[in-house]
Design a protein around this motif. Sequence first.
Motif, short mmCIF file in Angstrom:
data_model
loop_
_atom_site.label_atom_id
_atom_site.label_comp_id
_atom_site.label_asym_id
_atom_site.label_seq_id
_atom_site.Cartn_x
_atom_site.Cartn_y
_atom_site.Cartn_z
N LYS A 27 38.40 52.15 35.45
CA LYS A 27 38.68 51.89 36.86
C LYS A 27 37.89 52.81 37.77
CE LYS A 27 42.73 54.82 37.42
NZ LYS A 27 44.13 54.88 37.71
N LEU A 32 34.45 46.37 42.48
CA LEU A 32 35.48 45.56 43.11
C LEU A 32 35.08 44.09 42.96
CD1 LEU A 32 37.99 45.49 45.04
CD2 LEU A 32 36.34 45.57 46.94
N LYS A 39 41.54 40.64 46.05
CA LYS A 39 40.87 41.83 45.56
C LYS A 39 41.40 42.23 44.19
CE LYS A 39 39.81 43.73 50.07
NZ LYS A 39 40.00 44.83 51.01
N TYR A 41 39.65 44.13 40.15
CA TYR A 41 38.55 44.82 39.49
C TYR A 41 38.23 44.07 38.20
CZ TYR A 41 39.24 48.60 42.78
OH TYR A 41 39.34 49.33 43.94
N GLU A 69 36.07 52.33 50.72
CA GLU A 69 36.00 53.18 49.54
C GLU A 69 36.12 52.40 48.24
OE1 GLU A 69 35.52 56.71 47.44
OE2 GLU A 69 35.12 56.27 49.54
N LYS A 70 36.90 51.32 48.24
CA LYS A 70 37.07 50.52 47.01
C LYS A 70 35.77 49.84 46.59
CE LYS A 70 41.96 49.63 47.68
NZ LYS A 70 42.69 50.12 46.58
N TYR A 119 46.62 44.96 40.46
CA TYR A 119 45.31 44.34 40.63
C TYR A 119 45.08 43.17 39.68
CZ TYR A 119 43.85 47.91 43.88
OH TYR A 119 43.75 48.72 44.98
#
Length: 158
Positions: A27, A32, A39, A41, A69-70, A119
């Motif tokens: 992670k 992303l 959203k 990952y 930031e992601k 996620y």
Amino acid sequence: MKKLLFFLALSFVQMSFAQNSTSIYSKEKAPLVIANGNKTYLYACALNVNNILTINVFKGEKATQLFGEKGKNGVLEMNFKPETQFLNLQNFYTEYNISKADQFLPIVLNKHFVDEKDYLLLDKSAVLSVKILEEQPFVEPVLLPKGKAIYIEAMETK
């Protein structure tokens, strides 16, 4: 052609964004993924490449500017066919009749631990099977606690 584009984009992302990572499923280094606005990952999603309409790849400063930031490890933005049905964590539990007690179990997606369950994003057509394992046998990329786990087998996206 769409499959080839997806695999090329995924290969590019893996090379560009996982340079110091031992696994794309980390992670800390995972790009992303935005699938029809959802959203997630790479380590927490299962996507059917046959449902992809378009793919945009963002990296570096542009990714951070657009996605915050992601997006620091890059972003794969994908648009899917209108009939694609996405399942988030709560939809997944409902769709596959996961009991309230089992909802606390770790989730393993194609032998990889999903450490941030919020996620989780599944293209329903990519899911091959869902099982409650009494003893999970998987050890990569991290060691899971011994005991039960929810195991999702899905189409591989790499």
